[in-house]
Design a protein around this motif. Sequence first.
Motif, mmCIF file in Angstrom:
data_model
loop_
_atom_site.group_PDB
_atom_site.id
_atom_site.type_symbol
_atom_site.label_atom_id
_atom_site.label_comp_id
_atom_site.label_asym_id
_atom_site.label_seq_id
_atom_site.Cartn_x
_atom_site.Cartn_y
_atom_site.Cartn_z
ATOM 1 N N LEU A 50 0.249 -1.332 0.171
ATOM 2 C CA LEU A 50 0.048 0.078 -0.359
ATOM 3 C C LEU A 50 0.896 1.179 0.433
ATOM 4 C CD1 LEU A 50 -2.558 -1.170 2.511
ATOM 5 C CD2 LEU A 50 -3.050 -0.714 0.156
ATOM 6 N N VAL A 51 2.248 1.136 0.932
ATOM 7 C CA VAL A 51 3.086 2.168 0.884
ATOM 8 C C VAL A 51 3.636 2.273 -0.649
ATOM 9 C CG1 VAL A 51 4.289 3.279 1.991
ATOM 10 C CG2 VAL A 51 2.955 2.219 3.094
ATOM 11 N N GLU A 52 4.166 1.386 -0.926
ATOM 12 C CA GLU A 52 5.084 1.434 -2.227
ATOM 13 C C GLU A 52 4.112 2.133 -3.050
ATOM 14 O OE1 GLU A 52 6.707 -2.405 -3.278
ATOM 15 O OE2 GLU A 52 7.399 -2.006 -1.668
ATOM 16 N N GLU A 53 2.834 1.615 -3.631
ATOM 17 C CA GLU A 53 1.340 1.867 -3.718
ATOM 18 C C GLU A 53 1.294 3.348 -4.293
ATOM 19 O OE1 GLU A 53 -2.526 0.144 -4.383
ATOM 20 O OE2 GLU A 53 -1.508 -1.354 -4.592
ATOM 21 N N GLY A 54 1.040 4.075 -3.455
ATOM 22 C CA GLY A 54 2.155 5.731 -3.091
ATOM 23 C C GLY A 54 0.259 6.693 -3.265
ATOM 24 N N ASP A 55 -0.924 5.839 -3.248
ATOM 25 C CA ASP A 55 -2.028 6.805 -2.816
ATOM 26 C C ASP A 55 -2.649 7.234 -1.553
ATOM 27 O OD1 ASP A 55 -2.494 6.180 -5.998
ATOM 28 O OD2 ASP A 55 -2.941 4.160 -5.888
ATOM 29 N N LEU A 56 -2.557 8.010 -1.135
ATOM 30 C CA LEU A 56 -2.989 8.355 0.071
ATOM 31 C C LEU A 56 -3.243 9.798 0.144
ATOM 32 C CD1 LEU A 56 0.582 8.890 1.043
ATOM 33 C CD2 LEU A 56 -0.554 7.525 1.734
ATOM 34 N N PRO A 57 -4.487 9.486 1.281
ATOM 35 C CA PRO A 57 -4.578 8.840 1.981
ATOM 36 C C PRO A 57 -4.916 6.953 1.940
ATOM 37 C CG PRO A 57 -6.077 10.201 2.532
ATOM 38 C CD PRO A 57 -5.516 10.754 1.313
ATOM 39 N N ILE A 58 -4.947 6.440 2.228
ATOM 40 C CA ILE A 58 -5.228 4.825 2.050
ATOM 41 C C ILE A 58 -6.369 4.812 2.669
ATOM 42 C CG2 ILE A 58 -4.173 2.821 2.662
ATOM 43 C CD1 ILE A 58 -1.706 3.519 3.041
ATOM 44 N N GLU A 59 -7.255 4.017 1.654
ATOM 45 C CA GLU A 59 -8.711 3.929 2.335
ATOM 46 C C GLU A 59 -8.952 2.693 2.759
ATOM 47 O OE1 GLU A 59 -11.615 5.710 0.738
ATOM 48 O OE2 GLU A 59 -10.435 7.264 -0.177
ATOM 49 N N LYS A 60 -10.005 2.269 2.834
ATOM 50 C CA LYS A 60 -10.363 0.617 3.812
ATOM 51 C C LYS A 60 -10.235 -0.138 2.978
ATOM 52 C CE LYS A 60 -13.446 -1.906 6.367
ATOM 53 N NZ LYS A 60 -14.933 -1.676 7.221
ATOM 54 N N GLY A 91 2.980 5.720 10.810
ATOM 55 C CA GLY A 91 2.918 7.110 10.238
ATOM 56 C C GLY A 91 1.851 7.638 9.209
ATOM 57 N N TRP A 92 1.631 6.677 8.383
ATOM 58 C CA TRP A 92 1.165 6.536 6.900
ATOM 59 C C TRP A 92 -0.407 7.005 7.496
ATOM 60 C CZ3 TRP A 92 3.749 7.015 3.639
ATOM 61 C CH2 TRP A 92 5.253 6.378 3.209
ATOM 62 N N PRO A 93 -1.047 8.195 6.555
ATOM 63 C CA PRO A 93 -2.055 8.958 6.489
ATOM 64 C C PRO A 93 -2.705 7.862 6.228
ATOM 65 C CG PRO A 93 -0.899 9.797 4.739
ATOM 66 C CD PRO A 93 0.393 8.567 5.551
ATOM 67 N N LEU A 94 -3.939 7.350 6.995
ATOM 68 C CA LEU A 94 -5.602 6.610 6.381
ATOM 69 C C LEU A 94 -6.330 7.723 6.197
ATOM 70 C CD1 LEU A 94 -4.541 3.891 9.640
ATOM 71 C CD2 LEU A 94 -4.122 3.628 6.851
ATOM 72 N N ALA A 95 -7.063 7.480 5.433
ATOM 73 C CA ALA A 95 -8.483 8.034 4.929
ATOM 74 C C ALA A 95 -9.630 7.411 6.253
ATOM 75 C CB ALA A 95 -8.943 8.019 3.676
ATOM 76 N N GLY A 96 -10.127 8.864 6.917
ATOM 77 C CA GLY A 96 -10.979 8.466 8.099
ATOM 78 C C GLY A 96 -11.113 7.500 8.724
ATOM 79 N N PRO A 97 -11.925 7.320 10.358
ATOM 80 C CA PRO A 97 -11.759 6.562 10.573
ATOM 81 C C PRO A 97 -12.112 4.839 10.312
ATOM 82 C CG PRO A 97 -14.015 7.609 11.239
ATOM 83 C CD PRO A 97 -13.093 7.803 9.865
ATOM 84 N N ALA A 98 -11.382 3.773 11.034
ATOM 85 C CA ALA A 98 -11.447 2.113 11.382
ATOM 86 C C ALA A 98 -13.380 2.247 10.882
ATOM 87 C CB ALA A 98 -11.262 1.943 11.715
ATOM 88 N N GLN A 99 -13.929 1.634 9.889
ATOM 89 C CA GLN A 99 -15.412 1.562 9.677
ATOM 90 C C GLN A 99 -15.635 0.261 10.237
ATOM 91 O OE1 GLN A 99 -16.377 2.386 5.708
ATOM 92 N NE2 GLN A 99 -15.983 4.327 6.212
#
Length: 99
Positions: A50-60, A91-99
Amino acid sequence: MSLPPFLTSIVGWLRAGYPNGVPEQDYIPLFALLTRRLSEDEVDAVADALVEEGDLPIEKTDIQVLITKVTDELPLESDVDRVRNNLAAGGWPLAGPAQ
């Protein structure tokens, strides 16, 4: 045919607990116990990809799709949470709270 070590350990566990075979009424509880979980290495592999793909923030959904690619099975919520926690700890940005 030789079984992978993971399956060999499960078969050994079942034989020890049920030397005369598994009674029919125990199949469903056993399958619930044997639900696949990602290993720590798989959690790391999913997070790294996921980090390598680089699409930040990372979504569920990103996590779920990658778990499916790694395991060829639908992801468990507990596995999605473990990957989210791994990413958050790094420290990677995540999209929204865990659902």
